[in-house]
Scaffold this motif. Structure first.
Motif, short mmCIF file in Angstrom:
data_model
loop_
_atom_site.label_atom_id
_atom_site.label_comp_id
_atom_site.label_asym_id
_atom_site.label_seq_id
_atom_site.Cartn_x
_atom_site.Cartn_y
_atom_site.Cartn_z
N GLY A 66 -14.86 65.95 -43.20
CA GLY A 66 -14.85 66.73 -42.92
C GLY A 66 -15.99 67.55 -42.38
O GLY A 66 -16.47 66.93 -42.36
N ARG A 67 -15.05 68.63 -41.99
CA ARG A 67 -16.02 69.73 -41.43
C ARG A 67 -17.60 69.98 -41.70
O ARG A 67 -17.62 70.40 -40.54
CB ARG A 67 -14.86 71.40 -41.08
CG ARG A 67 -13.71 70.77 -40.64
CD ARG A 67 -12.86 72.40 -40.56
NE ARG A 67 -11.50 72.70 -40.30
CZ ARG A 67 -11.18 72.11 -38.93
NH1 ARG A 67 -12.25 72.16 -38.03
NH2 ARG A 67 -10.28 72.73 -38.90
N PRO A 116 -8.36 69.84 -41.42
CA PRO A 116 -9.48 70.27 -42.57
C PRO A 116 -10.99 69.59 -43.36
O PRO A 116 -11.11 68.27 -42.19
CB PRO A 116 -8.50 69.82 -44.23
CG PRO A 116 -7.48 69.28 -44.05
CD PRO A 116 -7.71 68.86 -42.49
#
Length: 311
Positions: free
Chosen positions: A291-292, A311
């Motif tokens: 994830g980010r 995402p």
């Protein structure tokens, strides 16, 4: 580490003076509660609240139970609409009952993993510090030396047992590394605890008496059977889930057949070399990436050459 790379690390941004010299202020909790300008950040099991505009949601002192553990986080260094420079921030660790009084909708309480990239630098610094310290307090209610109950002191930065022993927060160093081969492909592994199609960089904790560079070499060989050349430091970011500092590197596999990469079969169940075309075609579909909020994502995008629309 370049300034540009550091600015992209999701949880390493910070605009806060931790104001350590004031943690030992006599009767600090009363001072903070009596100051109407103090901002209290409720933390419930590592989750926090946000306003409609995405900023952290603070509460008044009278909403914080008298028995809540308070953590003095520091002072604002710049003006913001909700707090001028010099404003003091306090994390309040609240139990289920207090959390329900503050915000009864349990779905509104959010985990930092989910929204960390959406916060300002100030709020990121506050949230990461608060979650890391909350996790430490949660597992240090008793002295590891005597077994006696401990109490929070020095603005929440020390726990002391009845015998006078002081216990301080600790951070576990972990390395994470982007490895490329002679074709400039990147090596990603799938952990046994994840979905079968989720891949990330190889990572692991630094062992006692080990340098960061030696930890990189050891972890890569243990998890994937790959020997690497001298690792190069990229940057670091806190990862308070529960108490790590992720230290990022990149490295090249030594000359040889990259197909010899093999998972250890215990922690890592699959390893694969990915080209940029394969990442572009498969990521988000047949291959899930970090994830980010993770440094792993930033290192992968650094190799890829730009942001991935995922995402």
């Amino acid at each position: 580490m370049t300034v540009e790379f550091a600015a992209r690390l999701p949880l390493a941004r910070n605009e806060l003076d931790r104001d350590a010299e004031h943690r030992s202020t006599p009767d600090l909790e009363r001072v903070l509660r009596d100051d109407p300008t103090t901002r209290f950040l409720p933390v419930h099991g590592g989750a926090m609240l946000r306003n409609a505009d995405g900023t952290l949601r603070f509460v008044a002192a009278d909403q914080v139970p008298d028995d809540a553990t308070l953590l003095y986080l520091g002072r604002a260094v710049s003006d913001a609409p909700d707090a001028p420079a010099g404003t003091r921030f306090v994390a309040a660790l609240v139990d289920d009952a207090a959390a329900a009084r503050i915000e009864p909708d349990s779905d509104v309480w959010e985990n930092l993993r989910m929204f960390g990239t959406e916060l300002s630098a100030r709020d990121q610094g506050l949230a990461v510090e608060a979650v890391a310290m909350a996790n430490w307090h949660a597992v240090h209610g008793f002295s590891p030396r005597t077994g006696s109950p401990t109490e929070s002191t020095v603005g929440g930065w020390v726990r002391r047992d009845p015998e006078g022993h002081q216990h301080f927060p600790r951070t576990d160093a972990a390395i994470i590394v982007g490895i490329t081969d002679g074709q400039d492909r990147i090596l990603l592994g799938s952990n046994a605890a994840w979905d079968a199609n989720r891949y990330s960089l190889l990572a692991g904790f630094v062992e006692p008496g080990e340098s960061l560079e030696d930890a990189v070499r050891r972890e890569v060989f243990e998890e994937a059977g790959v020997t690497i050349e001298e690792p190069e430091y990229l940057g670091s970011q806190p990862w308070p889930f529960p108490a790590s500092l992720m230290v990022g590197f990149r490295a090249r596999a030594v000359d040889g057949d990259p197909s010899t990469a093999r998972p250890d079969g215990v922690e890592i169940i699959d390893v694969r070399w990915f080209s940029r075309d394969e990442i572009r075609e498969q990521a988000g579909d047949t291959v899930l990436l970090p994830g980010r909020t993770s440094i792993a994502r930033v290192i992968i995008e650094e190799w890829y050459g730009g942001p991935l629309d995922l995402p």
